[in-house]
Design an enzyme around this catalytic site. Structure first.
Site, mmCIF file in Angstrom:
data_model
loop_
_atom_site.group_PDB
_atom_site.id
_atom_site.type_symbol
_atom_site.label_atom_id
_atom_site.label_comp_id
_atom_site.label_asym_id
_atom_site.label_seq_id
_atom_site.Cartn_x
_atom_site.Cartn_y
_atom_site.Cartn_z
ATOM 1 N N ARG A 69 55.908 49.972 27.696
ATOM 2 C CA ARG A 69 56.881 49.991 26.623
ATOM 3 C C ARG A 69 57.589 51.346 26.566
ATOM 4 N NH1 ARG A 69 56.693 45.666 23.555
ATOM 5 N NH2 ARG A 69 57.809 46.684 21.842
ATOM 6 N N THR A 121 57.703 45.021 15.952
ATOM 7 C CA THR A 121 57.273 44.317 17.158
ATOM 8 C C THR A 121 55.929 43.638 16.945
ATOM 9 O OG1 THR A 121 58.502 45.745 18.667
ATOM 10 C CG2 THR A 121 56.574 44.629 19.563
ATOM 11 N N CYS A 122 54.996 44.327 16.299
ATOM 12 C CA CYS A 122 53.635 43.792 16.162
ATOM 13 C C CYS A 122 53.647 42.406 15.547
ATOM 14 C CB CYS A 122 52.791 44.748 15.324
ATOM 15 S SG CYS A 122 51.086 44.177 15.105
ATOM 16 N N ASP A 182 54.248 54.172 17.699
ATOM 17 C CA ASP A 182 54.621 54.146 19.116
ATOM 18 C C ASP A 182 55.634 55.218 19.478
ATOM 19 O OD1 ASP A 182 53.046 51.897 19.097
ATOM 20 O OD2 ASP A 182 54.532 50.588 20.041
ATOM 21 N N ALA A 238 55.866 42.945 32.488
ATOM 22 C CA ALA A 238 54.984 43.586 31.507
ATOM 23 C C ALA A 238 54.537 44.932 32.060
ATOM 24 C CB ALA A 238 53.782 42.688 31.211
ATOM 25 N N HIS A 262 19.594 39.306 14.176
ATOM 26 C CA HIS A 262 19.290 38.463 15.336
ATOM 27 C C HIS A 262 19.520 37.007 14.971
ATOM 28 C CE1 HIS A 262 17.173 36.856 18.837
ATOM 29 N NE2 HIS A 262 16.523 36.054 17.996
#
Length: 462
Positions: A270, A41-42, A309, A267, A444
């Protein structure tokens, strides 16, 4: 006769691929079984194509910020068809490179759907018929898929999940987004930059509900200024295709309000790809939505490990790869202790971005457990940072969580805060004190100076 391997891996996503590369590189006879495309999926339907969208459309956001600061004007046009072509070519080239690497290492690639048929035996349904593989050890890295709820199922017409949205040939002029988590927010930002009007609905009363509440407030403020219609703390009864539109019906007494758009994105999280693997016969246990339970060594049954997952510990590609590395080193006899992830960095991409690693002052989910002892926080606002000012993107902050005088967590929200991810995670892992921050030379001008300012700011109760 079935070939017996030292290691068989189910799933060719980040965890499975990395496990195969490391195992084969160390001399283990390895087979990788993948039912679809290498990369999982990624690569194919998630992290990478979404970032290609966000990267290509970033100039739109940058110009808008400078226009608001009254130092620039103009427009940026996105060729969506060209973007989709570039996306597809990049993904195909990456898959090809992955296959070449595996082949070069001697990994046997088996295309098909694998299922355990007994201890030490796996059957793969290939295009040429069933093939049996013997294994001494098995890693399950089958990943996850878009989730849905009754009434919120994608229909492939105007109601889509993330996979369907990424496959569009034309970006809709309006988009209904159901779900205010990372997937919904990233895709909504990309769509808006390409001209879509965004309406976002979530049952939670704030965006990014797993994050610090201050992060949610910043996100909501930014997206409202960008013209998003946010409907938070409301439930959705249904989302359906009606003619040429997606129609969302809110769940409210007496009949819900209807929201309409050219397209809708579901959405809402999952779900693990664990069904039908036959693991229960080996003693593995599935919990919740089907996550494979694992012990302290990521083992779900004798000789069987689950990473990524599918075990539900942390739904992030880099977490899958980290877990895969642990399992392979364990199989090689290099690690006998329990799995320790260390601080896990997570990032929401876009503008603003969100970064988090370590603990939060108050837990929002199981992956950011509440501290067991009192904590203090210190923070710095990005508006004081010269790089944030240079990019005319000053909304946001960096917050540090302190426990027993050491940094235990860092959260940041704002443009470009993903640049802090590695450095901030190392600070947490090393347990920096204020004195460590004082002794370190920060360059910086950089965004890192906001991290320095947060580390050196006065601490207060969480």
């Amino acid at each position: 006769m079935a070939t017996t391997y030292d290691l068989v891996i189910l799933g060719g996503g980040p965890g499975g691929f990395d496990a195969a590369v490391e195992a084969a590189g160390a001399g283990l006879k390895t087979a990788l079984v993948e039912a679809a495309e290498l990369g999982g999926t990624c690569l194919n339907r998630g992290c990478i194509p979404t970032k290609l969208w966000l990267g290509a459309t970033e100039p739109v956001e940058a110009l808008a910020a400078q226009t608001k600061a009254r130092v620039a004007s103009g427009s940026v046009g996105i060729d969506f068809a060209a973007l989709q072509t570039r996306k597809d070519k990049y993904l195909a080239a990456t898959r090809k490179a992955m296959q070449q690497r595996l082949t070069g290492l001697g990994v046997d690639l088996v295309a098909g759907l694998g299922r355990v048929v007994g201890a030490g035996s796996l059957e793969v349904a290939t295009a040429d018929g069933p093939r049996t593989l013997g294994y001494r050890n098995l890693i399950v890295a089958t990943g996850s898929r878009p989730g849905s709820f009754p009434g919120l199922a994608p229909d492939g017409a105007k109601v889509l999940d993330s996979t369907g949205l990424l496959a569009l040939t034309e970006m809709p002029k309006s988009l209904l987004v159901v779900g205010g988590g990372f997937i919904g927010l990233e895709m909504a930002q990309a769509a808006q930059r390409m001209g879509a009007k965004i309406t976002l609905v979530d049952a939670l009363n704030r965006l990014a509900g797993a994050e610090d509440p201050e992060v949610s407030k910043t996100l909501e403020s930014v997206f409202k200024r960008q013209g998003w219609d946010l409907r938070l703390g409301v439930k959705v009864a249904s989302v359906t295709t009606r003619g040429a539109e997606a129609v969302l019906t809110l769940d409210s007494p007496g009949g819900g309000e209807e929201l309409r758009a050219d397209c809708a994105l579901i959405a809402v999280g999952r779900r693990p790809n664990s069904a039908g693997l036959g693991l229960e016969a080996l003693g593995a246990t599935l919990s919740g939505a089907g996550y494979i339970q694992t012990d302290a060594q990521l083992q779900s049954a004798p000789g069987v490990y689950a990473v990524g997952d599918v075990n539900g510990r942390m739904l992030l590609a880099h977490a899958a790869s980290h877990q895969a590395h642990y399992v392979v080193t364990r199989l090689l006899g290099h690690d006998s202790g329990p799995y320790d992830s260390g601080p896990v960095p997570s990032i929401l991409y876009g503008a603003p971005e969100v970064f988090r690693a370590g603990i939060m002052a108050q837990a929002q989910d199981d992956n950011a457990k509440a501290p067991s002892s009192p904590v203090l926080v210190s923070r710095a606002q990005l508006i004081a940072n010269p790089i944030a000012q240079a990019h005319a993107a000053t909304a946001g902050f960096v917050k540090c969580v302190w426990r027993e005088g050491k940094v235990a967590g860092i959260t940041a929200v704002g443009a470009g805060v993903s640049r802090l991810a590695c450095f901030a995670t190392l600070i947490i892992k090393l347990g920096w004190t204020r004195e460590d921050a004082e002794a370190f030379m920060f360059p910086h001008p950089t965004l890192d100076e906001s991290l320095k300012a947060a580390l050196l700011a006065d601490k207060e109760a969480a």
